[in-house]
Design an enzyme around this catalytic site. Structure first.
Site, PDB file in Angstrom:
ATOM      1  N   LYS A 174      43.258  49.681  31.708  1.00 22.73           N
ATOM      2  CA  LYS A 174      44.054  50.661  32.977  1.00 22.73           C
ATOM      3  C   LYS A 174      44.285  49.474  34.088  1.00 22.73           C
ATOM      4  O   LYS A 174      43.517  49.089  34.617  1.00 22.73           O
ATOM      5  CB  LYS A 174      42.961  51.490  33.397  1.00 22.73           C
ATOM      6  CG  LYS A 174      43.560  52.561  34.417  1.00 22.73           C
ATOM      7  CD  LYS A 174      42.621  53.221  35.175  1.00 22.73           C
ATOM      8  CE  LYS A 174      42.302  52.648  36.484  1.00 22.73           C
ATOM      9  NZ  LYS A 174      43.580  52.539  37.235  1.00 22.73           N
ATOM     10  N   GLU A 249      35.179  40.325  38.160  1.00 22.13           N
ATOM     11  CA  GLU A 249      35.770  39.339  39.270  1.00 22.13           C
ATOM     12  C   GLU A 249      36.175  40.149  40.454  1.00 22.13           C
ATOM     13  O   GLU A 249      36.927  41.019  40.409  1.00 22.13           O
ATOM     14  CB  GLU A 249      37.142  38.751  38.525  1.00 22.13           C
ATOM     15  CG  GLU A 249      37.091  37.971  37.225  1.00 22.13           C
ATOM     16  CD  GLU A 249      36.271  36.797  37.407  1.00 22.13           C
ATOM     17  OE1 GLU A 249      36.023  35.981  38.553  1.00 22.13           O
ATOM     18  OE2 GLU A 249      35.502  36.581  36.408  1.00 22.13           O
ATOM     19  N   CYS A 283      42.911  37.206  45.842  1.00 24.58           N
ATOM     20  CA  CYS A 283      41.389  37.254  46.125  1.00 24.58           C
ATOM     21  C   CYS A 283      41.155  35.766  46.530  1.00 24.58           C
ATOM     22  O   CYS A 283      40.235  35.531  47.245  1.00 24.58           O
ATOM     23  CB  CYS A 283      40.730  37.570  44.953  1.00 24.58           C
ATOM     24  SG  CYS A 283      41.550  36.767  43.412  1.00 24.58           S
ATOM     25  N   GLU A 384      35.818  41.316  53.732  1.00 23.36           N
ATOM     26  CA  GLU A 384      37.223  40.859  53.075  1.00 23.36           C
ATOM     27  C   GLU A 384      38.195  41.917  53.614  1.00 23.36           C
ATOM     28  O   GLU A 384      38.018  43.030  53.509  1.00 23.36           O
ATOM     29  CB  GLU A 384      37.247  41.180  51.808  1.00 23.36           C
ATOM     30  CG  GLU A 384      38.469  40.591  50.836  1.00 23.36           C
ATOM     31  CD  GLU A 384      38.403  40.877  49.378  1.00 23.36           C
ATOM     32  OE1 GLU A 384      37.906  42.103  49.124  1.00 23.36           O
ATOM     33  OE2 GLU A 384      38.880  40.170  48.596  1.00 23.36           O
TER      34      GLU A 384
HETATM   35  P1  NDP Z   1      39.847  48.493  43.275  1.00 24.33           P
HETATM   36  O1  NDP Z   1      38.304  48.045  42.990  1.00 24.33           O
HETATM   37  O2  NDP Z   1      39.855  49.503  44.202  1.00 24.33           O
HETATM   38  O3  NDP Z   1      40.435  48.556  42.109  1.00 24.33           O
HETATM   39  C1  NDP Z   1      40.661  47.712  40.895  1.00 24.33           C
HETATM   40  C2  NDP Z   1      40.814  48.581  39.565  1.00 24.33           C
HETATM   41  O4  NDP Z   1      39.684  49.355  39.314  1.00 24.33           O
HETATM   42  C3  NDP Z   1      41.829  49.321  39.703  1.00 24.33           C
HETATM   43  O5  NDP Z   1      42.483  49.585  38.627  1.00 24.33           O
HETATM   44  C4  NDP Z   1      41.061  50.841  40.292  1.00 24.33           C
HETATM   45  O6  NDP Z   1      41.996  51.856  39.740  1.00 24.33           O
HETATM   46  C5  NDP Z   1      40.061  50.728  39.212  1.00 24.33           C
HETATM   47  N1  NDP Z   1      38.935  51.654  39.784  1.00 24.33           N
HETATM   48  C6  NDP Z   1      38.584  51.982  40.941  1.00 24.33           C
HETATM   49  N2  NDP Z   1      37.416  52.572  40.898  1.00 24.33           N
HETATM   50  C7  NDP Z   1      37.024  52.629  39.647  1.00 24.33           C
HETATM   51  C8  NDP Z   1      35.745  53.187  38.912  1.00 24.33           C
HETATM   52  N3  NDP Z   1      34.933  53.932  39.646  1.00 24.33           N
HETATM   53  N4  NDP Z   1      35.309  52.873  37.650  1.00 24.33           N
HETATM   54  C9  NDP Z   1      36.577  52.218  37.031  1.00 24.33           C
HETATM   55  N5  NDP Z   1      37.460  51.588  37.521  1.00 24.33           N
HETATM   56  C10 NDP Z   1      37.808  51.902  38.853  1.00 24.33           C
HETATM   57  O7  NDP Z   1      40.610  46.922  43.880  1.00 24.33           O
HETATM   58  P2  NDP Z   1      41.930  46.721  44.521  1.00 24.33           P
HETATM   59  O8  NDP Z   1      42.846  47.396  43.229  1.00 24.33           O
HETATM   60  O9  NDP Z   1      42.038  47.412  45.790  1.00 24.33           O
HETATM   61  O10 NDP Z   1      41.968  45.113  44.583  1.00 24.33           O
HETATM   62  C11 NDP Z   1      41.643  44.639  45.496  1.00 24.33           C
HETATM   63  C12 NDP Z   1      40.496  43.851  45.360  1.00 24.33           C
HETATM   64  O11 NDP Z   1      40.396  43.083  44.101  1.00 24.33           O
HETATM   65  C13 NDP Z   1      40.142  42.981  46.333  1.00 24.33           C
HETATM   66  O12 NDP Z   1      38.504  43.240  46.898  1.00 24.33           O
HETATM   67  C14 NDP Z   1      40.205  41.534  45.561  1.00 24.33           C
HETATM   68  O13 NDP Z   1      39.450  40.449  46.461  1.00 24.33           O
HETATM   69  C15 NDP Z   1      39.735  41.760  44.346  1.00 24.33           C
HETATM   70  N6  NDP Z   1      40.494  40.735  43.400  1.00 24.33           N
HETATM   71  C16 NDP Z   1      39.438  39.977  42.824  1.00 24.33           C
HETATM   72  C17 NDP Z   1      40.205  39.050  42.181  1.00 24.33           C
HETATM   73  C18 NDP Z   1      39.193  37.891  41.469  1.00 24.33           C
HETATM   74  O14 NDP Z   1      39.687  37.267  40.476  1.00 24.33           O
HETATM   75  N7  NDP Z   1      38.060  37.745  41.836  1.00 24.33           N
HETATM   76  C19 NDP Z   1      41.695  38.706  41.830  1.00 24.33           C
HETATM   77  C20 NDP Z   1      42.406  39.649  42.443  1.00 24.33           C
HETATM   78  C21 NDP Z   1      41.819  40.769  43.250  1.00 24.33           C
HETATM   79  P3  NDP Z   1      42.879  52.558  41.105  1.00 24.33           P
HETATM   80  O15 NDP Z   1      43.861  51.397  41.401  1.00 24.33           O
HETATM   81  O16 NDP Z   1      43.462  53.666  40.594  1.00 24.33           O
HETATM   82  O17 NDP Z   1      42.031  52.752  42.050  1.00 24.33           O
END
Ligand code: NDP
Length: 482
Positions: A174, A249, A283, A384
């Site tokens: 997803k 991650e 990130c 963050e």
């Molecule tokens: P989210 O945690 O909101 O979402 C990440 C993904 O998880 C999306 O596809 C989201 O869907 C999905 N998701 C949300 N809730 C659930 C759940 N309960 N169960 C399963 N899946 C779920 O992060 P963001 O998209 O806002 O991304 C930003 C974050 O990602 C920042 O904190 C950043 O630091 C981190 N990040 C970390 C990286 C790393 O390598 N460590 C690299 C890049 C980003 P939906 O979009 O539909 O809500």
């Protein structure tokens, strides 16, 4: 209006419940497509397709799997312009960045793992004297789940699915509901490259519904997730009692430590990028700058001048360095942190105001913000923001710099600018981060382990680490007579 569809069992399918979500173009603020609001029923259907494909795919020769992955890489490259334009429109990032970084890296991910799988080997241990030979059998897990965020949409989506399928698994994946377009376009490429149906299934929808259904599915054996720390916690709570293998991650609040003995001009140019590339929505951005007291005054002056010269514009303007933030909601979150910083007594050295871009007045544009702080414990230093906001604090010596850098709950990456080799080694060992860059930033060799310590995650991606994650090791012990 364009309808994005799920890609299940090798074909595009509408959501079973018939519900759709709006997809916004952040550079204009307009809805420009609809995406499936998938439910657990769609995830179950994707799982069945993946399960049915598994026996055949996991028995496909390494050469054949490798060939298909490399074909996917070639097709991503051949569609560079279309994919980069789609990414810029969906995410708000400058087209130049999508063309130079996001899409080439998505292609590189498939090419890398298409090659890596041909070199993936396991260990053998001969127990001399006991007349036994042990070897480690590494088998694909079965059906695995991959969930990715919106900041580097196709880049991070492919970073997960490529090693998963290279290792012989089938996938239910997803992408973020906020940036679904390039993962949707990837579906066509997968079919054209001859990836057998059911090997990679792409389900669109919200995190709490479609994402949660993947994590909670009883037969999906492993979850590879990139996203926020809070979401990671929630996923761990769901998956841990089911004993699923987890790679998380998560967020970062990365220090960028600048010593007076560094190569100043190089540091300055790279620090602008490490602060604001992709509107600060990476990130790995160095969102906390620590600068040695003796050069702090000069640095602040030079840095602000460079930041003020960054062109804020629509993603398709070739002059643009700062595009739109990903969504209205995210823009408001970032702005709220600028207010928090002001309330905490921090000093805004530059930026922080909304920008109206001519012809794109409803887009989500924000000036890059440079904020000076003197308290490492304040929220703007500890939490963050994930936007175009960077803080600056001064330090007196190496010991203090290290203490300040490690004094957060996150531990993803750190950057150090110095020409002192002993200091480089000392800090590399002592910084609490999964990645330490010295005199560079975002320099990536895909063979290296990638991931964070502390609240930045669990597990490592990249190279053989990713292939190890997506395989189940089994010890086989054979007794023999000499
Ligand atoms: P989210 O945690 O909101 O979402 C990440 C993904 O998880 C999306 O596809 C989201 O869907 C999905 N998701 C949300 N809730 C659930 C759940 N309960 N169960 C399963 N899946 C779920 O992060 P963001 O998209 O806002 O991304 C930003 C974050 O990602 C920042 O904190 C950043 O630091 C981190 N990040 C970390 C990286 C790393 O390598 N460590 C690299 C890049 C980003 P939906 O979009 O539909 O809500």
């Amino acid at each position: 209006m364009k309808k994005i569809k799920n890609y299940i069992n090798g074909s595009f399918q509408e959501p079973i419940a018939g519900d759709w979500l709006d997809n916004y173009n952040p550079s204009t603020g307009e809805i420009y497509s609809h995406i499936p609001k998938s439910t657990s029923k769609d995830v179950a259907k994707a799982y069945e397709a993946a399960k049915d494909a598994f026996v055949s795919w996991s028995n496909t020769t390494i050469e054949e799997r490798s060939k298909i992955l490399i074909r996917i890489a070639d097709l991503i490259e051949a569609n560079l312009d279309t994919l980069a334009e789609a990414e810029a429109k969906d995410n708000g990032k400058p087209l130049s960045l999508a063309k130079a970084v996001d899409i080439p890296r998505a292609s590189a991910n498939f090419r890398f793992f298409g090659n890596a799988i041909t070199q993936f080997a396991s260990e053998a241990h001969e127990s001399v004297g006991l007349n036994t030979m042990n070897f480690t059998l590494r088998s694909p897990m079965g059906v695995v789940g991959c969930i990715s965020p919106w900041n580097l949409p196709l880049y991070l989506f492919t970073w997960k699915v490529a090693p998963a399928i290279a290792a012989g698994n089938c996938v239910v994946a997803k992408p973020s509901e906020v940036t679904p377009m390039t993962a949707y376009l990837l579906g066509e490429i997968l079919s054209e490259a001859g990836l057998p149906k059911g090997v990679l299934n792409i389900v669109h929808g919200t995190g709490p519904e479609a994402g949660q259904a993947i994590v909670a599915h009883p037969n999906i054996k492993a979850i590879s997730f990139t996203g926020g720390t809070k979401t990671g916690e929630h996923i761990a709570r769901t998956a841990a009692p089911m004993f699923k293998k987890l790679s998380l991650e998560l967020g970062g609040k990365n220090p960028n430590i600048i010593f007076a003995d560094c190569e100043y001009e190089k540091m300055l140019a790279v620090t602008v990028k490490s602060s604001f590339a992709n509107q600060g929505q990476i990130c790995l951005c160095g969102s906390r700058i620590y600068v040695e007291e003796s050069i702090a005054k000069q640095f602040k002056k030079d840095f602000v001048a460079k930041v003020a010269a960054l062109y804020i514009g629509n993603p398709f303007n070739s002059k643009t360095s700062i595009g739109a933030l990903v969504s209205q909601e995210h823009l408001e979150k970032v702005e709220s942190y600028i207010e928090i910083a002001k309330d905490e007594g921090a000093k805004i050295l530059y930026g922080g105001e909304r920008v109206s871009v001519k012809g794109f007045e409803n887009g989500y544009y924000l000036q890059p913000s440079v904020i000076e702080v003197d308290d490492n414990k304040c929220r703007i230093q500890q939490e963050e923001v994930f936007g175009p906001v960077v803080t600056i604090m001064t330090f007196k010596n190496e010991e203090e710099a290290l203490q300040l850098a490690n004094d957060v709950k996150y531990g993803l990456s750190a950057t150090v600018w110095t020409n002192n080799l002993d200091r480089t080694m000392r800090l590399s060992k002592q910084l609490e981060a999964g990645i330490v860059w010295v005199n560079t930033w975002l320099n990536r060799d895909l063979r290296t382990p990638f991931g964070g310590m502390k609240d930045s995650g669990v597990g490592r991606e990249g190279g053989f680490e990713a292939l190890r994650f997506f395989t189940e090791p089994k010890n086989v012990c054979i007794s023999y007579n000499l």
